[in-house]
Design an enzyme around this catalytic site. Sequence first.
Site, PDB file in Angstrom:
ATOM      1  N   CYS A 248      -4.591   2.551  -3.685  1.00 30.05           N
ATOM      2  CA  CYS A 248      -3.334   3.016  -3.066  1.00 30.05           C
ATOM      3  C   CYS A 248      -2.220   2.007  -3.296  1.00 30.05           C
ATOM      4  O   CYS A 248      -1.393   1.754  -2.406  1.00 30.05           O
ATOM      5  CB  CYS A 248      -3.502   3.289  -1.573  1.00 30.05           C
ATOM      6  SG  CYS A 248      -4.698   4.558  -1.213  1.00 30.05           S
TER       7      CYS A 248
ATOM      8  N   ASP B 283       3.035  -4.736   7.760  1.00 30.72           N
ATOM      9  CA  ASP B 283       1.820  -3.936   7.659  1.00 30.72           C
ATOM     10  C   ASP B 283       0.650  -4.913   7.768  1.00 30.72           C
ATOM     11  O   ASP B 283       0.334  -5.630   6.818  1.00 30.72           O
ATOM     12  CB  ASP B 283       1.831  -3.208   6.310  1.00 30.72           C
ATOM     13  CG  ASP B 283       0.490  -2.563   5.988  1.00 30.72           C
ATOM     14  OD1 ASP B 283      -0.482  -2.773   6.735  1.00 30.72           O
ATOM     15  OD2 ASP B 283       0.416  -1.863   4.958  1.00 30.72           O
TER      16      ASP B 283
ATOM     17  N   GLN C 110      -4.618  -5.385   6.757  1.00 32.96           N
ATOM     18  CA  GLN C 110      -5.634  -6.265   6.165  1.00 32.96           C
ATOM     19  C   GLN C 110      -5.622  -7.666   6.761  1.00 32.96           C
ATOM     20  O   GLN C 110      -6.383  -8.535   6.333  1.00 32.96           O
ATOM     21  CB  GLN C 110      -5.421  -6.372   4.644  1.00 32.96           C
ATOM     22  CG  GLN C 110      -5.554  -5.070   3.896  1.00 32.96           C
ATOM     23  CD  GLN C 110      -6.990  -4.522   3.900  1.00 32.96           C
ATOM     24  OE1 GLN C 110      -7.948  -5.232   4.218  1.00 32.96           O
ATOM     25  NE2 GLN C 110      -7.127  -3.255   3.564  1.00 32.96           N
TER      26      GLN C 110
ATOM     27  N   HIS D   1       0.872  -1.181   0.000  1.00 36.65           N
ATOM     28  CA  HIS D   1       0.000   0.000   0.000  1.00 36.65           C
ATOM     29  C   HIS D   1       0.914   1.239   0.000  1.00 36.65           C
ATOM     30  O   HIS D   1       2.023   1.182   0.525  1.00 36.65           O
ATOM     31  CB  HIS D   1      -0.827  -0.053   1.297  1.00 36.65           C
ATOM     32  CG  HIS D   1      -1.881   0.987   1.417  1.00 36.65           C
ATOM     33  ND1 HIS D   1      -1.619   2.277   1.823  1.00 36.65           N
ATOM     34  CD2 HIS D   1      -3.221   0.925   1.226  1.00 36.65           C
ATOM     35  CE1 HIS D   1      -2.753   2.954   1.875  1.00 36.65           C
ATOM     36  NE2 HIS D   1      -3.736   2.169   1.511  1.00 36.65           N
TER      37      HIS D   1
ATOM     38  N   LYS E 251     -10.483  -0.920  10.182  1.00 32.90           N
ATOM     39  CA  LYS E 251     -10.619  -2.079   9.286  1.00 32.90           C
ATOM     40  C   LYS E 251     -10.958  -3.335  10.070  1.00 32.90           C
ATOM     41  O   LYS E 251     -11.064  -4.417   9.509  1.00 32.90           O
ATOM     42  CB  LYS E 251      -9.321  -2.286   8.504  1.00 32.90           C
ATOM     43  CG  LYS E 251      -9.016  -1.126   7.550  1.00 32.90           C
ATOM     44  CD  LYS E 251      -7.771  -1.409   6.764  1.00 32.90           C
ATOM     45  CE  LYS E 251      -7.225  -0.176   6.083  1.00 32.90           C
ATOM     46  NZ  LYS E 251      -8.040   0.323   4.983  1.00 32.90           N
TER      47      LYS E 251
HETATM   48  N1  PLP Z   1      -1.817  -0.850   4.576  1.00 31.48           N
HETATM   49  C1  PLP Z   1      -2.776  -1.537   3.972  1.00 31.48           C
HETATM   50  C2  PLP Z   1      -2.478  -2.916   3.467  1.00 31.48           C
HETATM   51  C3  PLP Z   1      -4.037  -0.978   3.813  1.00 31.48           C
HETATM   52  O1  PLP Z   1      -5.003  -1.670   3.195  1.00 31.48           O
HETATM   53  C4  PLP Z   1      -4.266   0.343   4.290  1.00 31.48           C
HETATM   54  C5  PLP Z   1      -5.572   0.990   4.083  1.00 31.48           C
HETATM   55  O2  PLP Z   1      -6.276   0.701   3.147  1.00 31.48           O
HETATM   56  C6  PLP Z   1      -3.236   1.006   4.937  1.00 31.48           C
HETATM   57  C7  PLP Z   1      -2.022   0.381   5.062  1.00 31.48           C
HETATM   58  C8  PLP Z   1      -3.417   2.379   5.496  1.00 31.48           C
HETATM   59  O3  PLP Z   1      -4.259   2.325   6.595  1.00 31.48           O
HETATM   60  P1  PLP Z   1      -4.776   3.642   7.300  1.00 31.48           P
HETATM   61  O4  PLP Z   1      -5.358   4.493   6.210  1.00 31.48           O
HETATM   62  O5  PLP Z   1      -5.811   3.153   8.272  1.00 31.48           O
HETATM   63  O6  PLP Z   1      -3.619   4.285   7.965  1.00 31.48           O
END
Ligand code: PLP
Length: 414
Positions: free
Chosen positions: A372, A207, A210, A130, A233
């Site tokens: 993203c 990260d 998900q 992301h 999420k």
């Molecule tokens: N990493 C992953 C895999 C994501 O799907 C997302 C959000 O869609 C993020 C990071 C960023 O999360 P946040 O916007 O809650 O900081």
Amino acid sequence: MTVANDLILDVEQVRKEFPILARQVHDGKPLIYLDSAATSQTPQAVIDTLDDYYHRYNANIHRGLHTLSEEATGAYEHARDTVREFINAESIREVIFTRGTTEAINLVVHSWGRSQLKAGDEVMISYMEHHSNIVPWQMLANELGVTLKVIPVDERGVLDLDAYEHMFTERTRLVAVAHVSNALGTINPIKQLARIAHDKGALILVDGAQAVPHQRVDVADLDADFYAFSGHKMYGPTGVGVLYGKAELLEAMPPWQGGGEMIKTVSFDQGTTYAELPHKFEAGTPAIAEVIALERAIRWLTGLHFELVNDWEHRLLEHATERMLAIDGMRIIGQAPEKSGVISFLVDGAHAQDIGLLIDQFGVAIRTGNHCAQPLLHSFGVDATCRASFGVYNTLEEVDQFVDALNRVLVMVR
Ligand code: PLP
């Protein structure tokens, strides 16, 4: 706790706990919410927790001796311990509340990265990250002269582990990789990635945005050095997330943001000393209500049993995949053998944007765009896809209604 083999999740019961799922859109069409990878919906118990905080004990934490402040502080710190238990961290000192995954990653980049990396050092990320696990590293790399290496992904959307292993040099300091890809659904073998990184003398940041809503995450078992996730999420509120870090790493890292709460003493003459972990990394008033409600979301989610959640979401994924592949011209991007409830797709002769807009008219909420993850989509030769993603509250009937609506949309646009 293990669950008897014949048990399945009572989805109708689960749905009743989400008031928003009773909503209708576009002239009385029942809402079919297939965008949980972007933000999951919120059960009544979590909404009630937020409400209760503001009704009964809204106060700043760690600052007052009065009853409300003590109650709020107690609930906030209790939440920290619940998070610790949830991810099997060793100590509450290793659990830092942030605004979300993005802020958690930025914390590591700015504090660990700035203090530990030198020009010529290498950080490894993957093609399926992301943007929040790409851009902060790029910014740091540009600033410090650090090299960013990118692990390739094959045509199924699986990380190339052979390439990964061969990309390490003695200058590789950290691997930053998603547990589950938000754009493809691929579940990465974190334990294996961590073992390889550690063998090569590097750290690993995961990260987990998900992953945490869908599977049991055990940071000790994974041997993750850092693990980041977001509340919104995982059936919790927006504006709150967690950074887990191994205590000895966090201990050695300088604070990132300065302000109240993160200090021990402040003096113009003798300088400033910093608070102990985890407070060193929590400058200013945090998202108190949201942290407390995140604890409620964790208790709600674990109360469902992850085995059942997993089984159910897998059934949704399989059913949707089978029905979607029957559509003429359907291309599912990301067909990893280990996959979470995310389906990115394109259909010949139809623009992703058109599908997203038109299917909304049938009450179906999916995501369209680059998710993203522009480098990943470009590696598949596309700029945008449609993405349906499942939460624990989705039903097989909703999947059928989604596919029926998709077929009707395709008649309109092709
Ligand atoms: N990493 C992953 C895999 C994501 O799907 C997302 C959000 O869609 C993020 C990071 C960023 O999360 P946040 O916007 O809650 O900081």
